[in-house]
Design an enzyme around this catalytic site. Structure first.
Site: not given
Ligand code: 1CP
Length: 360
Positions: A39, A43, A52, A88, A163
């Site tokens: 991540r 963020r 964004r 994602d 999910y």
């Molecule tokens: O730098 C990076 O790693 C960005 C790329 C990335 C990756 C590798 C994003 C962008 N998401 C992910 C993987 C991801 N997505 C995982 C595996 C990693 C981890 O364990 O954290 C998971 C579980 C998700 C699902 C997801 N997507 C969540 C988690 C929700 C929960 O169940 O608690 C969330 C909040 C997202 C949204 C998301 N994905 C990525 C970003 C930057 C965001 C935030 C949304 C935004 O900026 O609007």
């Protein structure tokens, strides 16, 4: 171009597939520990939030110019040794037609959760034609990144299934476990389909130029070892085996997976991701020094004063010297309120510490 010999560290500017990250993953000598952050994109970065503005998360993920810029932002800012593809874990299921969105402050939300055999019809196999934008994004990115490797990724079948079955983020994964135990045949069919989707998504990224891949089984730590081995591991193993065909190293990561570490490594990983609950030294002992390790600074420690943080970073780098390969990372993703300057400082500290025994 010739392969670097295993007993020497190549000069700094090399192709991404000979980079420090790939060498560490392959247990080849390196003169220092490579570093990137889960991540790292998004963020915590103001330049990400600006880009964004008014763009939905999944729209951003499917727009190659945005993906390229967002992926490059942390590389430029922090000087990390790898880029992580901005996408994602739900992108491939959306690409095959599942109605899913990522709600700000919530995460992925599925319009119609998966509960019955008929739901499988809504989950066709993924072909490269479903994700031509991903191929284009990876090509644009690798052209820009030069010698810096791009890490592709996918969600593992269990985490994706959670999910789909829960319909969104879940604290206890109760419907998922109810399906796993209540209808194991449907569960296996669902996971087999998800394994195909994950594997194809990783293959597309590697074919377009990603130099390593990470399989995220973020929620596997919610499972008992028995459930993991019986209901989940065979599907993750299938994904990792398909990824092996691409020839790029595979990182396997989950959260709270101390009890599963050996099984997750043996499922077909080159690198085992270690969360912050298990020390790298313990992880190396448990996996008998056979695997490269990735991790494992507690993301919350980035909020501590530098005088408290720096020794923890040094300790982790030194523990990693005991592994046949180490990629420095956090034990889970960067928290949104993290000060990006602290991340940059951590990168500089990790990169300043030589790794003994590289012969250089
Ligand atoms: O730098 C990076 O790693 C960005 C790329 C990335 C990756 C590798 C994003 C962008 N998401 C992910 C993987 C991801 N997505 C995982 C595996 C990693 C981890 O364990 O954290 C998971 C579980 C998700 C699902 C997801 N997507 C969540 C988690 C929700 C929960 O169940 O608690 C969330 C909040 C997202 C949204 C998301 N994905 C990525 C970003 C930057 C965001 C935030 C949304 C935004 O900026 O609007």
């Amino acid at each position: 171009m010739s392969e670097p010999t295993p007993d020497s560290t190549p000069p700094a500017a090399v192709s991404p597939r000979e980079s420090l990250l790939v060498r560490a993953a392959r247990q080849l000598p390196v003169d220092r520990t490579p570093v990137w952050f889960m991540r790292q994109a998004g963020r915590s970065l103001p330049e990400y939030r600006a880009l964004r503005e008014g763009v939905e998360m999944l729209t951003a993920c499917r727009t190659p110019e945005l993906v390229t810029e967002i992926t490059l932002q942390p590389v430029r800012r922090h000087g990390v040794d790898a880029a992580i593809f901005f996408s994602d874990i739900v992108v491939p299921v959306q690409a095959v037609g599942v109605d899913i969105e990522i709600r700000p402050g919530v995460g992925p939300v599925v319009a119609e959760p998966f509960r019955t055999r008929a739901d499988l019809d809504r989950l066709p196999e993924l072909t490269p034609g479903h994700v031509t934008d991903v191929t284009e994004s990876v090509r644009l990115l690798t052209a820009e990144l030069g010698p810096t490797p791009l890490i592709g990724f996918a969600g593992a079948p269990f985490t994706l299934a959670s999910y789909l079955v829960e319909g969104g983020p879940s604290k206890n994964h109760e419907r998922t476990k109810a399906l796993m135990h209540g209808d194991p045949v449907l569960w296996h069919d669902l996971c087999a389909r998800l394994a195909q989707i994950s594997a194809a998504f990783l293959q597309v990224q590697a074919a377009a130029g990603a130099s390593a891949v990470q399989l995220f089984d973020s929620w596997a730590g919610f499972l008992s070892r028995a459930d993991y081995l019986r209901h989940v591991e065979p599907h993750s193993r299938a994904v990792l085996a398909a990824a092996a065909e691409t020839g790029v190293p595979r990182i396997h990561f989950g959260v709270g997976t101390g009890e599963l570490l050996v099984d997750m490594a043996e499922a077909g990983a080159d690198v085992i991701g270690v969360d912050y609950r298990v020390s790298l030294a313990d992880a190396i002992t448990r996996t008998r020094g056979r695997y490269a390790v990735q991790g494992n600074l507690d993301p919350a420690l980035l909020f501590a004063p530098w005088e408290a943080l720096a020794p923890q970073v040094r300790r982790i780098v030194e523990e990693g010297h005991g592994a046949p390969g180490h990629i420095f990372n956090l034990g889970h993703g960067v928290l949104p309120q993290t000060d990006p300057d602290v991340l940059t400082r951590v990168v500089q500290l990790v990169q300043s510490i030589p790794r003994p025994g590289a012969g250089g």
